[in-house]
Scaffold this active site. Sequence first.
Site, PDB file in Angstrom:
ATOM      1  N   ASP A 123     -15.658  73.881  22.604  1.00 51.06           N
ATOM      2  CA  ASP A 123     -16.196  74.726  21.538  1.00 51.06           C
ATOM      3  C   ASP A 123     -15.747  76.172  21.747  1.00 51.06           C
ATOM      4  OD1 ASP A 123     -17.559  75.278  19.224  1.00 51.06           O
ATOM      5  OD2 ASP A 123     -19.512  75.507  20.189  1.00 51.06           O
ATOM      6  N   LYS A 126     -10.006  77.428  19.101  1.00 53.00           N
ATOM      7  CA  LYS A 126      -9.539  76.139  18.587  1.00 53.00           C
ATOM      8  C   LYS A 126      -8.087  75.849  18.962  1.00 53.00           C
ATOM      9  CE  LYS A 126     -13.569  76.567  17.122  1.00 53.00           C
ATOM     10  NZ  LYS A 126     -14.630  76.153  18.063  1.00 53.00           N
ATOM     11  N   ASP A 165     -16.018  70.428  18.724  1.00 51.23           N
ATOM     12  CA  ASP A 165     -16.700  70.954  17.547  1.00 51.23           C
ATOM     13  C   ASP A 165     -15.705  71.677  16.632  1.00 51.23           C
ATOM     14  OD1 ASP A 165     -18.751  71.598  15.809  1.00 51.23           O
ATOM     15  OD2 ASP A 165     -19.375  73.379  16.924  1.00 51.23           O
ATOM     16  N   ASN A 166     -16.082  71.838  15.371  1.00 53.45           N
ATOM     17  CA  ASN A 166     -15.318  72.627  14.388  1.00 53.45           C
ATOM     18  C   ASN A 166     -13.890  72.150  14.191  1.00 53.45           C
ATOM     19  OD1 ASN A 166     -17.014  75.233  15.986  1.00 53.45           O
ATOM     20  ND2 ASN A 166     -17.467  74.660  13.880  1.00 53.45           N
ATOM     21  N   GLU A 169     -22.054  74.970  10.932  1.00 47.16           N
ATOM     22  CA  GLU A 169     -23.354  75.462  11.377  1.00 47.16           C
ATOM     23  C   GLU A 169     -23.951  76.494  10.429  1.00 47.16           C
ATOM     24  OE1 GLU A 169     -20.051  77.007  14.195  1.00 47.16           O
ATOM     25  OE2 GLU A 169     -20.647  75.133  13.266  1.00 47.16           O
TER      26      GLU A 169
END
Length: 294
Positions: free
Chosen positions: A221, A224, A249-250, A279
Amino acid sequence: MKSKKQDFSVLMMLTSPERKCLRSDFARKAFKMLESSSVLLFIVFLLLFILLLFVVLIRRNPAAALLWKETIREKITNLIMNQSKEQRILNFVLQNAVRGDPRSVLDAIDKYCSQKEWAMNVGSEKGVILDKTVEEVSPSVALELGTYCGYSGVRIAQLLKEGACLLTVEFNPEFAAIAKQMFEFAGVQDKVRLLEGPSQEIIPQLKKKYEVDTLDFVFLDHWKDRYAPDTILLQECNLLRKGSVLLADNVIIPGAPEFLNYIRNNSHFQCTNYPAHLEYMKAGDAMEKAVFLG
């Protein structure tokens, strides 16, 4: 003071060409005033149109919304309050959560970030996916890349079994300091070891410096564009065993296309995608789980 009658008399004494010149001068001045008013009115309408367009863009475009919340509004608020958003989140937790209660800390962060200021925590919806994955794996040694304010670290730590440990890596010293206070307030500091520095420097040190044999669970996280190279680095450093689980995540917003391309086209990983939302927003996002097959 001259009366209106006297002014009229003076005007009548002027010759016809003089009166025409006076009227012409008056007309020019009136036209200039009208022209100036029109320009000003146009500028006002243009600014209102741009503002309206920006509001619509923020509501419909997740990238624009993030730009507004994470960059523009945050910088303005920081300037006014002379304090970082992360410090405001910590202060809210200290004032509203219960010391030693991880769940209370998480609820306070979620409340602040959903009602006051957006922040890049994993959030409550994707937090459930994180919780279930941690419970399924039941790791003895877990690694988190990207501590931020400590939200996901608290979520993971509260679920760890006796004797288990979470190593969490944070590059930003300010975030690390905030997270350390968050862990202590939540009462999970004995299960968490905070490592400050770039992930690409810390990962190769895990075996010798931090006495890590292999990792049972890894939560990605952080930046990226580091997802793929850090996954490769974990493999090269022999930190993954058969059955090690990576959860990222993401992967949609902001997105991690290189990571997804690498693990989905790699026979050493078995992947599962979990659609969700960004989120504290309605925009679509997802988490990706990759089980290392050895």
